[in-house]
Design a protein around this motif. Sequence first.
Motif, PDB file in Angstrom:
ATOM      1  N   PRO A 234       0.792  -1.234   0.000  1.00 55.61           N
ATOM      2  CA  PRO A 234       0.000   0.000   0.000  1.00 55.61           C
ATOM      3  C   PRO A 234       0.828   1.290   0.000  1.00 55.61           C
ATOM      4  O   PRO A 234       0.379   2.303  -0.531  1.00 55.61           O
ATOM      5  CB  PRO A 234      -0.840  -0.119   1.275  1.00 55.61           C
ATOM      6  N   ASP A 235       2.030   1.266   0.540  1.00 54.34           N
ATOM      7  CA  ASP A 235       2.879   2.464   0.544  1.00 54.34           C
ATOM      8  C   ASP A 235       3.552   2.725  -0.797  1.00 54.34           C
ATOM      9  O   ASP A 235       4.228   3.743  -0.962  1.00 54.34           O
ATOM     10  CB  ASP A 235       3.978   2.348   1.616  1.00 54.34           C
ATOM     11  N   HIS A 236       3.387   1.801  -1.762  1.00 58.14           N
ATOM     12  CA  HIS A 236       4.107   1.922  -3.030  1.00 58.14           C
ATOM     13  C   HIS A 236       3.196   1.885  -4.254  1.00 58.14           C
ATOM     14  O   HIS A 236       3.668   1.652  -5.368  1.00 58.14           O
ATOM     15  CB  HIS A 236       5.172   0.823  -3.125  1.00 58.14           C
ATOM     16  N   THR A 237       1.903   2.138  -4.067  1.00 58.75           N
ATOM     17  CA  THR A 237       1.000   2.154  -5.218  1.00 58.75           C
ATOM     18  C   THR A 237       1.280   3.373  -6.094  1.00 58.75           C
ATOM     19  O   THR A 237       1.806   4.382  -5.628  1.00 58.75           O
ATOM     20  CB  THR A 237      -0.478   2.165  -4.766  1.00 58.75           C
ATOM     21  N   ARG A 238       0.957   3.238  -7.350  1.00 61.22           N
ATOM     22  CA  ARG A 238       1.069   4.331  -8.345  1.00 61.22           C
ATOM     23  C   ARG A 238       2.514   4.818  -8.499  1.00 61.22           C
ATOM     24  O   ARG A 238       2.760   5.978  -8.765  1.00 61.22           O
ATOM     25  CB  ARG A 238       0.140   5.487  -7.994  1.00 61.22           C
ATOM     26  N   LYS A 239       3.462   3.881  -8.360  1.00 62.98           N
ATOM     27  CA  LYS A 239       4.874   4.225  -8.530  1.00 62.98           C
ATOM     28  C   LYS A 239       5.546   3.375  -9.610  1.00 62.98           C
ATOM     29  O   LYS A 239       6.758   3.330  -9.695  1.00 62.98           O
ATOM     30  CB  LYS A 239       5.626   4.040  -7.201  1.00 62.98           C
ATOM     31  N   GLY A 240       4.745   2.661 -10.400  1.00 59.48           N
ATOM     32  CA  GLY A 240       5.300   1.862 -11.486  1.00 59.48           C
ATOM     33  C   GLY A 240       5.696   0.445 -11.108  1.00 59.48           C
ATOM     34  O   GLY A 240       6.247  -0.283 -11.939  1.00 59.48           O
ATOM     35  N   VAL A 241       5.407   0.040  -9.882  1.00 62.54           N
ATOM     36  CA  VAL A 241       5.787  -1.294  -9.422  1.00 62.54           C
ATOM     37  C   VAL A 241       5.082  -2.377 -10.251  1.00 62.54           C
ATOM     38  O   VAL A 241       5.719  -3.318 -10.746  1.00 62.54           O
ATOM     39  CB  VAL A 241       5.476  -1.460  -7.915  1.00 62.54           C
ATOM     40  N   GLY A 242       3.778  -2.257 -10.411  1.00 61.02           N
ATOM     41  CA  GLY A 242       3.017  -3.247 -11.171  1.00 61.02           C
ATOM     42  C   GLY A 242       3.457  -3.326 -12.624  1.00 61.02           C
ATOM     43  O   GLY A 242       3.593  -4.418 -13.184  1.00 61.02           O
ATOM     44  N   ARG A 243       3.693  -2.193 -13.244  1.00 59.79           N
ATOM     45  CA  ARG A 243       4.149  -2.185 -14.641  1.00 59.79           C
ATOM     46  C   ARG A 243       5.507  -2.862 -14.786  1.00 59.79           C
ATOM     47  O   ARG A 243       5.742  -3.602 -15.738  1.00 59.79           O
ATOM     48  CB  ARG A 243       4.239  -0.757 -15.177  1.00 59.79           C
TER      49      ARG A 243
END
Length: 184
Positions: free
Chosen positions: A115-124
């Motif tokens: 949750p602290d790292h959402t919307r930072k390109g991790v999933g991509r």
Amino acid sequence: MSNPPASSPAPRLRLARPEDMPTLSALMGRAIAELLPAFLPPEGVRASFEVMGLDTQLIADGTYFVVEAGEAIAGCGGWSRRATLFGGDHSAGRDAALLDPKVDAARVRAMYTHPDHTRKGVGRLILDACEAAARAEGFTRVEMAATMGGVPLYRACGYHEIEPFEAETSTGYRVPLIRMGKGL
């Protein structure tokens, strides 16, 4: 004059190791508990723990990635050459049969972002690694069972809906999922 804020370290991708499993399980628990409430009612979030979680076969197969941000694991996810579409070690309906890259789609599996790292390109970053690895083994397509929380990312990465379905749980709650796919 104040100093500018320190920049975050660049995320690093690596294969998951067996010693990562406790950290990965905790990350998955937090992701389910903290990110799914935007998409599911409380009973749906609780039921999701029954159909989601760590699949140690992916780690054993060398197809599961982690993204590190500094010393922390920011996210995890992988792909599989096996028939199981979704779920953790505890989930019903698992099938370890090997897929044929000439006719079957590889599986993208167990994608979680802290949750602290959402919307930072991790999933991509993880999706790109999964797709490249599956392509290198001869697969021309990938499929996944997307949670409602993951659908926006997968659509943005070129995945299309194949069919919605539900995973029934012991409580009777049917967790909504969408089978999604993409050509490689």
